[in-house]
Design a protein around this motif. Sequence first.
Motif, PDB file in Angstrom:
ATOM      1  N   PHE A 180      49.798  75.075  50.359  1.00 28.51           N
ATOM      2  CA  PHE A 180      48.635  75.499  49.576  1.00 28.51           C
ATOM      3  C   PHE A 180      48.340  76.971  49.804  1.00 28.51           C
ATOM      4  O   PHE A 180      48.706  77.546  50.832  1.00 28.51           O
ATOM      5  CB  PHE A 180      47.396  74.659  49.903  1.00 28.51           C
ATOM      6  N   GLU A 218      45.672  75.134  34.817  1.00 26.34           N
ATOM      7  CA  GLU A 218      45.708  73.891  35.608  1.00 26.34           C
ATOM      8  C   GLU A 218      46.439  72.786  34.838  1.00 26.34           C
ATOM      9  O   GLU A 218      47.276  72.079  35.398  1.00 26.34           O
ATOM     10  CB  GLU A 218      44.283  73.469  35.958  1.00 26.34           C
ATOM     11  N   LEU A 235      45.888  72.823  40.931  1.00 28.07           N
ATOM     12  CA  LEU A 235      44.847  73.703  41.476  1.00 28.07           C
ATOM     13  C   LEU A 235      43.487  73.138  41.128  1.00 28.07           C
ATOM     14  O   LEU A 235      43.342  72.328  40.214  1.00 28.07           O
ATOM     15  CB  LEU A 235      44.991  75.142  40.954  1.00 28.07           C
ATOM     16  N   ILE A 257      39.612  79.319  44.825  1.00 26.46           N
ATOM     17  CA  ILE A 257      40.549  78.377  44.198  1.00 26.46           C
ATOM     18  C   ILE A 257      41.451  77.818  45.279  1.00 26.46           C
ATOM     19  O   ILE A 257      41.916  78.552  46.150  1.00 26.46           O
ATOM     20  CB  ILE A 257      41.436  79.107  43.167  1.00 26.46           C
ATOM     21  N   GLU A 258      41.714  76.524  45.238  1.00 28.63           N
ATOM     22  CA  GLU A 258      42.796  75.988  46.067  1.00 28.63           C
ATOM     23  C   GLU A 258      43.961  75.631  45.147  1.00 28.63           C
ATOM     24  O   GLU A 258      43.821  74.843  44.222  1.00 28.63           O
ATOM     25  CB  GLU A 258      42.376  74.755  46.851  1.00 28.63           C
ATOM     26  N   ARG A 259      45.092  76.255  45.420  1.00 31.65           N
ATOM     27  CA  ARG A 259      46.297  76.043  44.630  1.00 31.65           C
ATOM     28  C   ARG A 259      47.301  75.308  45.516  1.00 31.65           C
ATOM     29  O   ARG A 259      47.701  75.819  46.565  1.00 31.65           O
ATOM     30  CB  ARG A 259      46.841  77.407  44.199  1.00 31.65           C
ATOM     31  N   ARG A 260      47.647  74.087  45.149  1.00 26.57           N
ATOM     32  CA  ARG A 260      48.638  73.322  45.924  1.00 26.57           C
ATOM     33  C   ARG A 260      50.036  73.654  45.393  1.00 26.57           C
ATOM     34  O   ARG A 260      50.283  73.564  44.191  1.00 26.57           O
ATOM     35  CB  ARG A 260      48.351  71.828  45.819  1.00 26.57           C
TER      36      ARG A 260
END
Length: 384
Positions: A180, A218, A235, A257-260
């Motif tokens: 992430f 997304e 995300l 933002i959390e982006r995996r």
Amino acid sequence: MPADSRYITATLTDLVRTKSINPAFADGDTSDERAIATRAGEMMRALGMETTEYEPEPGRVSVVGRLRGTGGGRSLMLYGHIDTVGITAMPEPFSATVRDGKLYGRGAYDMKGGVTACLATVKALRDAGASLRGDVLIACVADEEVASIGMAEVLRHVRADAAIVTEATELRVSLAHRGFSWIEVETLGLAAHGSRYDLGIDANMRMGRFLARLDKLEQELRARPRHALVGPPSLHAAVLRGGTGTSTYADHCRLEIERRTVPGETEAQVLSEIRAITDALAAEDPTFKANVRAMLTRGSFEVRRDAPIVNAILSAATTVLGKQPEIIGEPYWMDAALLSDVGIDTVVIGPVGAGAHALEEWVSLDSVVKLTDILTRAATEFCA
Ligand SMILES: [Zn+2]
């Protein structure tokens, strides 16, 4: 060389009763990993291992044990983290009660069951008088639940030819997990009295434009080709804050933002996707101003299918379970990525249970026994 199930129950009971809440979850209580690292070190020395402690911050102790081989063989690190999450409102966090073959308590499943299997593996090798050429190591590390300072410190000093992470997988073999990036986006406006539309620039409205495009990104991410083991990237707009008062134009708005990420994706790539949106919005309207920066990135993990440790685990698991184990990937991050980042081939296999981070947590004792048998066979083949 069968696993000693009485040793397993006694060891797991001891570890569950030794409080090791990560300080970040201690909720006013004092807790760290010193007591459990001391206990694990004693257990390792009782099995003939040499031990070294690592303490990058006071109380945040990891311990690594080494069972020396006769020389010339491959070394194998068995891994478990010794910190747990908190116990608020848990009815029996330290009871280690056994009911219907399940041992209950905080950390039983995540992941003192795995740690117990690592210790019981060395016990089984010793009981059988196995003479391996390579070293077998056990790394019991602090702080996996927060910032992984334990594993980071251990890897500054210790290397092995391969590693087995014993995080719970229900005895399936995990060969990949997602990573992430936490990304901050800030839109900039100009504060003005709420009546002065002619002066104010509304940072919140500009964040709205950004969010509309982010929503499209997304959806687009989840339509990308799926990684075979961990699925698509994703995300979410996790934290949003903007404005100071109802009668004031918001001068800035901040989004986290959390982006995996999936194996193969980099932080630079992920940032450039976000910057493409802010650049496009700035090109459409010169009053659109935004800053984008990465706050924290943890890489993804994937091991090649033909790595010797993968073969060793798959054949050991097939023998012990009586069938080919299921091969999986995990959606969440673990310390396996840190091992693979320094070039150590790593696989993940752990016990059966439930309730990680929940009010009731248990691990199946039978699965810890099976896991021990699998690890013992894999170590015997890999370190021969
Ligand atoms: Zn864990």
